[in-house]
Design an enzyme around this catalytic site. Sequence first.
Site, short mmCIF file in Angstrom:
data_model
loop_
_atom_site.label_atom_id
_atom_site.label_comp_id
_atom_site.label_asym_id
_atom_site.label_seq_id
_atom_site.Cartn_x
_atom_site.Cartn_y
_atom_site.Cartn_z
N ARG A 21 0.80 -1.22 0.00
CA ARG A 21 0.00 0.00 0.00
C ARG A 21 0.84 1.28 0.00
NH1 ARG A 21 -3.69 -1.60 4.89
NH2 ARG A 21 -2.09 -3.22 5.09
N GLY A 86 2.96 -15.81 6.67
CA GLY A 86 2.40 -15.39 7.95
C GLY A 86 3.47 -15.12 9.00
N GLY A 110 9.15 -4.20 12.12
CA GLY A 110 10.00 -3.15 11.59
C GLY A 110 9.28 -1.86 11.24
N ASN A 179 -4.11 -6.75 19.85
CA ASN A 179 -2.74 -7.25 19.90
C ASN A 179 -1.85 -6.33 19.08
OD1 ASN A 179 -0.40 -8.86 19.86
ND2 ASN A 179 -1.14 -10.01 18.07
C1 UD1 Z 1 -0.62 -8.96 12.98
C2 UD1 Z 1 -1.17 -9.86 14.08
C3 UD1 Z 1 -2.38 -9.18 14.72
C4 UD1 Z 1 -1.97 -7.82 15.25
C5 UD1 Z 1 -1.33 -6.99 14.16
C6 UD1 Z 1 -0.75 -5.73 14.76
C7 UD1 Z 1 -0.75 -12.15 13.37
C8 UD1 Z 1 -1.33 -13.37 12.76
N1 UD1 Z 1 -1.57 -11.13 13.51
O1 UD1 Z 1 -1.63 -8.85 11.99
O2 UD1 Z 1 -2.87 -9.97 15.77
O3 UD1 Z 1 -3.11 -7.15 15.76
O4 UD1 Z 1 -0.25 -7.71 13.53
O5 UD1 Z 1 -0.26 -4.91 13.76
O6 UD1 Z 1 0.40 -12.12 13.71
N2 UD1 Z 1 5.43 -10.17 8.26
C9 UD1 Z 1 6.48 -10.90 7.80
N3 UD1 Z 1 6.24 -12.06 7.14
C10 UD1 Z 1 4.99 -12.53 6.96
C11 UD1 Z 1 3.90 -11.78 7.44
C12 UD1 Z 1 4.17 -10.60 8.10
O7 UD1 Z 1 7.64 -10.49 7.94
O8 UD1 Z 1 4.85 -13.60 6.36
C13 UD1 Z 1 5.69 -8.92 8.97
C14 UD1 Z 1 5.17 -7.73 8.21
O9 UD1 Z 1 6.17 -7.15 7.41
C15 UD1 Z 1 4.76 -6.77 9.32
C16 UD1 Z 1 4.40 -7.70 10.45
O10 UD1 Z 1 5.00 -8.93 10.19
O11 UD1 Z 1 5.81 -5.95 9.74
C17 UD1 Z 1 2.92 -7.84 10.65
O12 UD1 Z 1 2.37 -8.39 9.50
P1 UD1 Z 1 0.93 -8.02 9.01
O13 UD1 Z 1 0.62 -8.78 7.80
O14 UD1 Z 1 0.78 -6.57 8.97
O15 UD1 Z 1 0.06 -8.63 10.20
P2 UD1 Z 1 -1.43 -8.29 10.51
O16 UD1 Z 1 -2.29 -9.11 9.64
O17 UD1 Z 1 -1.63 -6.84 10.52
#
Ligand code: UD1
Length: 475
Positions: A21, A86, A110, A179
Amino acid sequence: MSEQVGGIAGVVVLAAGAGTRMKSQTSKLLHQVAGRSMLSYAISAADALTPQNLVVVVGHQREQVEQHLSEIAPHVVTALQENQNGTGDAVRCGLAPLGDLQGEVVVTYGDVPLLTGETLIDLVRAHREHGDAVTLLTAELDDPHGYGRIVRDADGDQVAAIVEQKDCTPEQTEITEINAGIYVFSADVLRAGLASLTTDNAQGELYLTDVVKFARGQGLAVHSMVTADRWQTEGVNDRVQLAAMNREYNRRLIEKAQRAGVTVLDPATTWLHDTVDLGSDVTLLPGTSIEGATSVASGATIGPDTTLIDAEVGEGAKVIRSHVELAVIGAGASVGPFANLRPGTQLAPAVKVGAFVETKNVRVGEGAKLPHHVYAGDATIGARTTIGAGVVFDNNDGFAKQSATVGADAFVGAQSVLVAPVELADGAHVASGSVVTDAVGTGELAVARGKQRNIPGYVEDRRAGEAPIIEGASE
Ligand code: UD1
Ligand code: MG
């Protein structure tokens, strides 16, 4: 202020996501808040824990992220997450280089730049006090949409599970505790929990959040620490949020400066970088941006409409409506309005640089004046010397840059050009309109322009047959 905690085995910073985004060629994590990359804030917060290992999980645009990390945080280890399956998968990847790590592992993101090291320290402390397997940072939000919701035990003390928005029952969507995605885990529980994860959920991903349910199933303790500062839990997904984050962080920086004795007339149009150093009784007028490694000593006034980048401003100096980069402005000096001080400019105390003056790679001695419309590049100008209006230091011979020296107590008349290389001794004078190509000695006046001659009858000759020009006749 929280004191240090020691003994953290590892911090894993998740930074593999796509950041779609942002719609940017630049990795989201390299976009800046107050002049520093978002990722650098995550590293600073992690560093506050002095962990034995600091791992950043990279994926999308990883070359950029790795390059940046090698510059700002060479102590960081990176781990690759090939496919973004995930947050659970991401942490698995992050733990891989750490082997059979024992102790506490902190997981952060990050892209949450306002999270502080103090908050992480408090979270670790809560983890230890409760004897938790997992301790997580949560916040109460008016609009919790999109976040994982905190489902508590019947007695409300412990966290039973985290349920993602897409997996929520209608009742669970009503929960306002969310969370933040920032946790302290016992390494053993984390590893076992990650091994137990399945993709049996609405997004078909491995959810780190399911480690909570796993820990509780093992009869272990999971508590949350609720922060009242929701900004510390907020991530940045697009440029609208990035602007909001910059605005909030700037507000905090300005408030901190104000509490330390800086007058900021208009916080809404004043911008500070994280890295600036402002003395007491500094006054910042509207439209001022102070950036990079800039320091402003006490009593100085900056603005309105001024940008300082990597600059050093001395006590009591004034900089008005000007642009200043990699320049030193001495105590009591006065700059502007409308000056452009470029890299390598060094103004001694009490120098005056006035309107429409551009300087570059120039040293100006104490009390010297360049009051109007000057270009001075690649030069040394002595103390108390006056450089008249419109003087140009011609530092380019068409092939290379050359330098000029003007001694102390010298005077260069208006609209003169000093053709470098050239040297003017102490006390040398130059008549206005001169093009100076040769050295001028002490006490000499250089006149280097056509001598004036007046041609009588010139106009009349050109107007033969016309009415003579008579004083006062032109009505
Ligand atoms: C996640 C949490 C959610 C929380 C939210 C807070 C999980 C399943 N859910 O959701 O409970 O309220 O963060 O912002 O954890 N990332 C990776 N690799 C991946 C997926 C994500 O490095 O495969 C990193 C992303 O770059 C980001 C962070 O993890 O910095 C969170 O990922 P994002 O997809 O934003 O998680 P949410 O679905 O928002
Ligand atoms: Mg997110």
